[in-house]
Design a protein around this motif. Structure first.
Motif, PDB file in Angstrom:
ATOM      1  N   ARG A   1     -17.114 -52.316  -3.313  1.00 10.31           N
ATOM      2  CA  ARG A   1     -17.341 -51.097  -3.884  1.00 10.31           C
ATOM      3  C   ARG A   1     -16.531 -49.424  -2.477  1.00 10.31           C
ATOM      4  O   ARG A   1     -15.667 -48.763  -3.240  1.00 10.31           O
ATOM      5  CB  ARG A   1     -18.292 -50.661  -4.531  1.00 10.31           C
ATOM      6  CG  ARG A   1     -17.370 -48.967  -5.199  1.00 10.31           C
ATOM      7  CD  ARG A   1     -19.182 -48.826  -6.468  1.00 10.31           C
ATOM      8  NE  ARG A   1     -19.363 -50.434  -7.432  1.00 10.31           N
ATOM      9  CZ  ARG A   1     -20.711 -50.327  -6.974  1.00 10.31           C
ATOM     10  NH1 ARG A   1     -21.874 -49.663  -6.779  1.00 10.31           N
ATOM     11  NH2 ARG A   1     -21.037 -51.239  -7.952  1.00 10.31           N
ATOM     12  N   LYS A   2     -17.142 -49.727  -2.000  1.00  9.25           N
ATOM     13  CA  LYS A   2     -17.126 -48.122  -0.728  1.00  9.25           C
ATOM     14  C   LYS A   2     -15.584 -48.309  -0.051  1.00  9.25           C
ATOM     15  O   LYS A   2     -14.608 -47.260   0.347  1.00  9.25           O
ATOM     16  CB  LYS A   2     -18.618 -48.367   0.258  1.00  9.25           C
ATOM     17  CG  LYS A   2     -19.572 -47.698  -0.027  1.00  9.25           C
ATOM     18  CD  LYS A   2     -20.613 -47.556   0.748  1.00  9.25           C
ATOM     19  CE  LYS A   2     -21.868 -47.369   0.213  1.00  9.25           C
ATOM     20  NZ  LYS A   2     -23.107 -47.398   1.085  1.00  9.25           N
TER      21      LYS A   2
ATOM     22  N   TYR B   1     -13.240 -47.446  -2.672  1.00 12.35           N
ATOM     23  CA  TYR B   1     -13.270 -46.397  -2.736  1.00 12.35           C
ATOM     24  C   TYR B   1     -12.304 -45.435  -0.987  1.00 12.35           C
ATOM     25  O   TYR B   1     -11.660 -44.832  -1.239  1.00 12.35           O
ATOM     26  CB  TYR B   1     -13.928 -45.434  -3.216  1.00 12.35           C
ATOM     27  CG  TYR B   1     -15.000 -45.635  -4.174  1.00 12.35           C
ATOM     28  CD1 TYR B   1     -13.575 -46.113  -5.763  1.00 12.35           C
ATOM     29  CD2 TYR B   1     -16.032 -45.634  -3.995  1.00 12.35           C
ATOM     30  CE1 TYR B   1     -14.320 -45.714  -6.583  1.00 12.35           C
ATOM     31  CE2 TYR B   1     -16.870 -45.866  -6.023  1.00 12.35           C
ATOM     32  CZ  TYR B   1     -15.470 -45.766  -7.044  1.00 12.35           C
ATOM     33  OH  TYR B   1     -16.064 -46.532  -7.836  1.00 12.35           O
TER      34      TYR B   1
END
Length: 137
Positions: A6-7, A10
């Motif tokens: 997820r990081k 992003y």
């Protein structure tokens, strides 16, 4: 999704947004009086950069957009170009200075006089140079 994935997603999305902003931002930045490419018809003889030999296809018109803007304008001046205040804009945008450098690089010897270059297009010779507009222009 895992937290690390997820990081990363992003971060990748943020990078894409920043790169898109850098592509659009330079055209909005600008300071000082605008620069114009001028194309004045002339009867002067001698060597000249032959733009007619390249043709007038869309690629040539995009490569020399300031020149064609000046030739098509009634006053012989291209659309305005403003330099960036901190020197970043010039790396990302096409300018009349780029076109003058192309003309100088490929023009025959003695086709440049002072700050101008002689360019031949469609049987007409032009004296082409970059000028900075003064206050009130």
């Amino acid at each position: 999704m895992r937290p690390i994935t997820r990081k990363f997603a992003y971060g990748l999305l943020a990078l894409v947004v920043v790169l898109l902003a850098l592509g659009a931002l330079p055209s909005l930045l600008g300071s000082g009086d605008p620069y114009h490419l001028t194309a004045e018809p002339t009867a002067a003889e001698g060597p000249a950069y032959n733009l007619t030999a390249e043709g007038t296809d869309d690629l040539t018109r995009r490569r020399f957009q300031f020149f064609f803007s000046a030739v098509d304008a009634p006053d012989g001046r291209s659309k305005p170009y403003r330099e960036g205040s901190i020197g970043i804009k010039e790396s990302f945008t096409h300018s009349p200075f780029d076109e003058m450098e192309s003309f100088r690089s490929f023009a025959p010897q003695n086709a440049t006089v002072d700050d101008s270059v002689f360019v031949e297009f469609d049987g007409q010779r032009y004296r082409v140079q970059v000028v900075q507009a003064g206050e009130g222009d």
